[in-house]
Design a protein around this motif. Structure first.
Motif, short mmCIF file in Angstrom:
data_model
loop_
_atom_site.label_atom_id
_atom_site.label_comp_id
_atom_site.label_asym_id
_atom_site.label_seq_id
_atom_site.Cartn_x
_atom_site.Cartn_y
_atom_site.Cartn_z
N LEU A 102 0.82 -1.21 0.00
CA LEU A 102 0.00 0.00 0.00
C LEU A 102 0.85 1.26 0.00
CD1 LEU A 102 -2.91 1.12 0.17
CD2 LEU A 102 -2.69 1.03 2.66
N LEU A 103 1.96 1.26 0.72
CA LEU A 103 2.87 2.41 0.80
C LEU A 103 4.15 2.09 0.04
CD1 LEU A 103 2.43 3.31 4.59
CD2 LEU A 103 1.07 4.10 2.63
N ALA A 104 4.00 1.61 -1.18
CA ALA A 104 5.15 1.16 -1.97
C ALA A 104 6.24 2.21 -2.04
CB ALA A 104 4.69 0.78 -3.38
N ASN A 105 7.46 1.79 -1.73
CA ASN A 105 8.69 2.59 -1.84
C ASN A 105 8.78 3.72 -0.82
OD1 ASN A 105 9.49 0.94 -4.00
ND2 ASN A 105 8.41 2.25 -5.48
N GLU A 106 7.91 3.76 0.18
CA GLU A 106 8.07 4.75 1.26
C GLU A 106 9.08 4.27 2.29
OE1 GLU A 106 4.58 6.41 3.04
OE2 GLU A 106 3.49 6.53 1.12
N TYR A 107 9.39 2.97 2.27
CA TYR A 107 10.37 2.41 3.20
C TYR A 107 11.32 1.51 2.44
CZ TYR A 107 7.04 4.04 6.67
OH TYR A 107 6.20 4.83 7.41
N GLU A 108 12.53 1.37 2.97
CA GLU A 108 13.51 0.52 2.31
C GLU A 108 13.15 -0.94 2.49
OE1 GLU A 108 16.67 0.40 6.07
OE2 GLU A 108 17.11 1.59 4.28
N GLU A 109 13.68 -1.77 1.62
CA GLU A 109 13.40 -3.20 1.69
C GLU A 109 13.87 -3.78 3.02
OE1 GLU A 109 13.01 -5.27 -2.58
OE2 GLU A 109 15.08 -5.03 -1.88
N SER A 110 13.09 -4.73 3.52
CA SER A 110 13.43 -5.35 4.80
C SER A 110 12.79 -6.73 4.87
CB SER A 110 12.95 -4.48 5.96
OG SER A 110 13.29 -5.05 7.21
N LEU A 111 13.45 -7.68 5.51
CA LEU A 111 12.94 -9.02 5.68
C LEU A 111 13.00 -9.41 7.15
CD1 LEU A 111 12.01 -11.81 4.46
CD2 LEU A 111 14.44 -12.42 4.40
N LYS A 112 11.89 -9.91 7.67
CA LYS A 112 11.85 -10.41 9.04
C LYS A 112 11.53 -11.90 9.01
CE LYS A 112 9.65 -9.93 13.55
NZ LYS A 112 10.96 -9.87 14.24
N ILE A 113 12.34 -12.70 9.68
CA ILE A 113 12.09 -14.12 9.84
C ILE A 113 11.49 -14.35 11.22
CG2 ILE A 113 13.10 -16.42 9.92
CD1 ILE A 113 13.20 -15.19 7.14
#
Length: 306
Positions: A102-113
């Motif tokens: 929904l807020l595409a590209n407002e935040y940097e890429e991130s991955l949570k496991i």
């Protein structure tokens, strides 16, 4: 006892296409078990890091297991999908992905496991925040009647990527059939999700799921109704590229159900919807279509008290 068919994780495909040959054939009332990879198609693992997102092959995402041919299924019928068992893996992932959400590209890429503890029933976001696990399948559908290969990313009138978190173990989903055999497929396991799935991913996880597939030959509702007995509601769904129109579709379907099942006139059902039915955006990120659900609590009906 109906036969049980087992579908393995490698038996998947990437398009809704009524020309695909079925991998299994079942009769109405049969049960089918599925071993499903996560939505990354196995590209993300429990040891992945944010840097893993850079090599993610988007053409392989949102694979679905199937298709399953249901004998005697014809266009105009409805397929009832009853969820007998929905079990997540011991891990899952959530990601902020470039150009998605929904807020595409407002935040940097991130991955949570995430570590998923079925016995505890929670996943810990950090040492102060935990979220309850309530697993379900995001992709549930039958092939479209229109020819061609249709993306698994958006939802359709026939299901698909509906990402509706209320279709959990014990619930039933009703899918309008548009082609012979129905050609049912399923995938995209979620350990939990908020309405809307706003960043584009839930807690994505591999899943073991068992469903019973039953034909309904005399349907009166054709808009993805859901019946979740464990949570006590009946819901109808609107799918489309306009939120307002999808909302109208969901409410019209609810009015039709109240009229058919409870004997209400249209105007009375409409008023009841206004005071007792909740309208929710259940999926907003799988462009170009959105999903809106109308949820009617079954506790308002006196016959439920007996």
């Amino acid at each position: 006892m109906p036969a049980t068919v087992s579908i393995h994780s490698h038996q998947n495909h990437l398009k809704w296409d009524n020309s695909l040959p079925p991998i299994a054939r079942v009769s109405s009332g049969d049960t089918v078990s599925f071993s499903c990879l996560d939505a990354s198609n196995g590209q993300i693992t429990a040891s992945s890091t944010t840097s893993s997102l850079q090599s993610l092959d988007f053409s392989r995402l949102d694979q679905i297991n199937g298709p399953i041919y249901v004998e005697s299924a014809k266009p105009g019928d409805v397929l009832e999908v009853e969820f007998l068992s929905v079990k997540h893996a011991s891990w899952g992932w959530t990601a902020v992905i470039k150009d998605f959400g929904l807020l595409a590209n407002e935040y940097e890429e991130s991955l949570k496991i995430w570590k998923l503890d079925e016995e505890e029933g929670y996943a810990w976001f950090n040492n102060q925040i935990r979220v309850p696990l309530d697993p379900f399948m995001g992709e549930i559908g039958v092939a479209r009647g229109e020819p061609g290969a249709w993306s698994t990313i958006p939802p359709y009138k026939t299901g698909g990527n509906i990402d509706t978190k209320y279709v959990t173990e014990g619930s039933r989903l009703f899918l309008p059939i548009e082609c012979e055999g129905a050609l049912f497929s399923i995938g995209d396991g979620h350990a939990c999700q908020g309405d809307g799935e706003v960043c584009g991913t839930a807690i994505e996880t591999p899943m073991e799921v068992v469903v019973r597939l039953t034909l309904v030959k005399t349907p009166h509702i054709l808009s993805l109704p859901q019946n979740n007995k464990s949570k006590g509601f009946y819901a109808t769904t609107g799918v489309g590229d306009n939120l307002l129109e999808a909302s109208k579709e969901a409410i019209r379907a609810m009015i039709a159900w109240l009229s058919a099942e409870k004997g209400l006139e249209g105007k009375d059902a409409y008023m009841l919807c206004s005071v007792a039915v909740d309208l929710r955006i259940t999926e907003i990120v799988d462009m170009p279509n959105f999903v809106v659900g109308a949820f009617c609590p079954l506790s308002i009906f006196v016959d439920r008290w007996i």
